[in-house]
Design a protein around this motif. Structure first.
Motif, PDB file in Angstrom:
ATOM      1  N   GLU A   1       2.392   1.731  -3.376  1.00 31.48           N
ATOM      2  CA  GLU A   1       1.410   1.707  -4.458  1.00 31.48           C
ATOM      3  C   GLU A   1       1.554   0.490  -5.363  1.00 31.48           C
TER       4      GLU A   1
ATOM      5  N   ASN B   1       0.830  -1.210   0.000  1.00 34.01           N
ATOM      6  CA  ASN B   1       0.000   0.000   0.000  1.00 34.01           C
ATOM      7  C   ASN B   1       0.862   1.257   0.000  1.00 34.01           C
ATOM      8  N   LYS B   2       1.884   1.260   0.832  1.00 33.98           N
ATOM      9  CA  LYS B   2       2.774   2.425   0.948  1.00 33.98           C
ATOM     10  C   LYS B   2       3.445   2.730  -0.392  1.00 33.98           C
TER      11      LYS B   2
ATOM     12  N   GLN C   1      -1.119   5.730   7.182  1.00 35.22           N
ATOM     13  CA  GLN C   1      -1.989   4.727   6.566  1.00 35.22           C
ATOM     14  C   GLN C   1      -3.183   4.535   7.480  1.00 35.22           C
TER      15      GLN C   1
END
Length: 189
Positions: free
Chosen positions: A44, A41-42, A188
């Motif tokens: 992408e 997630n961090k 996040q």
């Protein structure tokens, strides 16, 4: 071959309420899956969560890190044999599959062994995989290697996705995922 974040897709396997309690594992198994999803997630890197029909809901931390992305419901053990899964994988435009979840000797082995024939490279984060019987997990790893997939560690993934310390995201990511590793780092949800 090095893993590259612009080519990678994280595939999380069957992190469901009906199977997790019977796996031969410990807290680090779930934590390592969440760490991988958080890193993806961090940076992408897309994450595709597989949900095997009949094993219950995804566990809450995995749902949270999926960020609203609908799980891909499957009934086959190899994800690259399931037309809906292959369609979702191909739609990402990624050809490096980073596999984690359960069970090592079933879905992870079958997917990794078939990946190359479907045009994908397979990488298995062994510390984020498990089986009901420890022996099944342990014996799966050599078979995965012999089949052409690569066994990797968390830091191999991180430092191949960020191959240079001058990358603008390097320092923050290394603090969040190496120095003070946590699957839900700063900034996040």
């Amino acid at each position: 071959m090095l893993m590259q974040r612009h080519r990678s897709l994280v595939v999380i396997s069957n992190m469901q309420e009906g199977i997790l309690p019977i796996l031969d594992t410990n807290e680090s198994f779930l934590w390592n899956n969440c760490w991988l999803m958080g890193l993806a997630n961090k940076l992408e890197v897309p994450v595709l969560v597989m949900e095997h029909k009949g094993l219950g809901r995804l566990v809450e931390p995995v749902l949270r890190l999926a960020r609203g992305s609908a799980p891909c419901e499957i009934v086959t053990f190899s994800y690259v044999s399931a037309p809906a899964a292959v369609e979702r994988i191909r739609a990402t435009g990624r050809d490096q599959l980073i596999l984690a979840g359960n069970e090592t000797h079933i879905s992870i082995v079958q997917t990794s062994l078939e990946a190359r024939s479907k045009g994908f490279e397979a990488y298995v984060l062994a510390e984020a995989c498990a089986a009901r019987d420890r022996e099944d997990h342990v014996e799966s790893l050599p078979r995965i290697r012999q089949g052409g997939a690569t066994i990797v560690t968390r830091e191999m993934i991180l430092f191949e996705w960020i191959p240079c310390s001058t990358d603008p995201i390097y320092m923050e990511t290394s603090i969040d995922f190496v120095k003070h590793p946590h699957p839900f780092p700063r900034n996040q949800p």
